[in-house]
Design an enzyme around this catalytic site. Structure first.
Site, PDB file in Angstrom:
ATOM      1  N   GLU A 214       0.894  -1.173   0.000  1.00 37.08           N
ATOM      2  CA  GLU A 214       0.000   0.000   0.000  1.00 37.08           C
ATOM      3  C   GLU A 214       0.921   1.209   0.000  1.00 37.08           C
ATOM      4  OE1 GLU A 214      -1.282   3.195   1.101  1.00 37.08           O
ATOM      5  OE2 GLU A 214      -1.878   2.377   3.052  1.00 37.08           O
ATOM      6  N   CYS A 248      -1.849   9.120   3.444  1.00 39.06           N
ATOM      7  CA  CYS A 248      -1.567   8.600   2.102  1.00 39.06           C
ATOM      8  C   CYS A 248      -2.731   8.767   1.141  1.00 39.06           C
ATOM      9  CB  CYS A 248      -1.166   7.130   2.176  1.00 39.06           C
ATOM     10  SG  CYS A 248      -2.425   6.043   2.877  1.00 39.06           S
TER      11      CYS A 248
END
Length: 475
Positions: A214, A248
């Protein structure tokens, strides 16, 4: 922690794992309950450790980002685990009439390694750990070296609540991380930057370790002509300033029609002033994690200014910010920066918001598609045709329409990236469970077992040979 200790912990878990003794439903539920207890009983200690590591971090943000998430996730997984553990029946078609049965058994992979980043080190360690433990695996966590107080605390708490063979934590600097990533895991999870993700893949290659990455990227916020500008402006700036921009899946840049530019800027500044009337002494305003990250972000701003870009700062009290001592950087809007500037090419991971104007929707979509595929894409507006066009003509890990972050916590959809923003998915209910399981296919043959041997070459019957050819449309 020295390298040999890391290896010892790993092989201790490897020796404890056996396909012949997968954990029972009761054992898995107990482990998930202990994760919940660890979080619920130590909120104050976790909050204080994270505030120490950051220097300044909003306690409400800490609860939402690092404590609420694993608690909510564990609660959902526990509610559905018994159903997920049952064999998954699949269709045998007409062969079911012959007694054939087909199903999938989801078996544990073995030992799972998880590396979490600094920006949400607790939840980004425990969330995938919850999926992995639910699937019957043993887990070792490595929290970011940028949050040493938090890593040390979580190691202590995990040691208190778990046996080493169930769940444990390693701590250390970059060399420990390098060795940790190179161990022969049954699955490895890494959350962090794309360049580091490349090193993780190289380390995993020698052992053919399956990796879930990720990675983030530059997530766009695409504003349509009919969007509610005041509402959208407030949402985007609030999420952009959350955790000091170190999220993020926050919006990294904005695309909007030229005619809405000044209204958007005005509303961003006004709502930012309300949310953060001061900066340096405001504990709600999160610091950048360390001096290296601070210098990098300030360097982006200075480069854009030197190139002649229009920069607008939210600084209601006219404080001396950016401030290197507290590592606090104000929300900074960069208007239509050149494509070769780092604010345009790099994931910022800080409180800078680049804003680009577009003439038509095709041009905006083209701009998004010129960049590496992002972890998230946000669309604001009400035109159904245009929303569908954006969803189907762009590629991203996930999309939220008329809000931010929501797709990352959807209970029935996995969370992850695509291309440069990552690979694989976890969370998302059964998808997360599957991510840490081997879907073992099982077929139990019925009475046709008496005849199937005749189809194994060499085939002795012209009739059977013709039957095989007719099955796939060959004369």
């Amino acid at each position: 922690m020295d390298i040999e200790t890391v290896k010892t912990l790993f092989y201790q878990q490897k020796m404890a794992y056996s396909p012949s003794t997968p954990p029972s439903y009761e054992t898995r539920m107990d482990r998930l309950s202990r994760i919940e207890d660890l979080c619920k009983n130590h909120i104050t200690e976790i909050t204080e450790a994270l505030q120490t590591d950051f220097g300044s971090r909003d306690p409400d943000l800490i609860f939402l980002a690092d404590i609420f998430s694993p608690l909510s996730h564990a609660k959902y997984v526990k509610r559905h685990l018994k159903k997920w553990m049952k064999k998954e029946k699949t269709s045998s078609g007409v062969l079911a009439l012959t007694g054939q049965r087909a199903y999938i058994v989801h078996e544990p992979l073995g030992v799972v390694g998880i590396m979490s980043p600094f920006n949400a080190p607790v939840s980004l360690a425990l969330d995938p750990a919850i999926d992995a433990l639910a699937a019957g695996n043993r887990v070792i966590l490595k929290l970011s070296e940028s949050t040493p107080q938090t890593a040390t605390l979580i190691k202590s708490l995990v040691t208190e609540y778990f046996q080493t063979e169930e769940l444990t934590v390693v701590i250390g600097e970059a060399e420990v991380s390098r060795v940790f990533a190179a161990l022969p895991w049954d699955k490895f999870v890494f959350t962090g930057g794309s360049e580091t993700g490349k090193h993780i893949l190289r380390a995993a290659a020698d052992n053919l370790t399956p990796v879930l990455l990720e990675l983030g990227g530059k997530s766009p916020c695409l504003i349509l002509d009919d969007a509610n500008i005041p509402e959208v402006a407030e949402k985007i700036q609030r999420v952009r300033l959350m955790n000091g921009g170190q999220v993020c899946i926050s919006g990294d840049y904005v695309l909007l029609p030229e005619k809405h530019l000044e209204a958007f800027i005005e509303n961003v500044l006004e709502t930012a002033k309300t949310a953060y009337p001061s900066i340096i002494d405001n504990e709600d305003f999160t610091s950048i994690i360390d001096s290296r990250a601070y210098d990098r972000i300030v360097g982006y701003m200075e480069e854009a200014k030197a190139a002649g870009s229009r920069l607008i700062t939210s600084n209601p009290m006219n404080e001396a910010v950016p401030d290197a001592t507290t590592r606090k950087i104000p929300l900074t809007l960069v208007i239509n920066p050149a494509d070769d500037l780092r604010v345009s090419t790099h994931e910022i991971f800080g409180p800078i918001l680049s804003i680009y104007t577009y003439e038509n929707l095709d041009a905006a979509i083209g701009y998004i598609n010129k960049k590496p595929k992002p972890l998230a894409l946000y669309v604001f507006g009400n035109n159904r045709t245009e929303i569908d066009q954006i969803i189907h003509q762009t590629s991203s890990g996930g999309v939220t329409v008329n809000d931010l972050l929501m797709h990352a916590d959807a209970k029935e959809m996995g969370f992850g990236g695509v291309g440069y923003s990552g690979m694989g998915r976890y969370k998302g209910g059964f998808i997360g469970y599957q991510a840490f399981s081997n879907p073992k296919s099982v077929v139990e043959q019925g009475f046709l077992r008496r005849f199937t041997g005749r189809f194994i070459p060499p085939v002795k019957s012209d009739r059977l040979r013709e039957m095989l050819r007719r099955q796939v449309g060959v004369k």
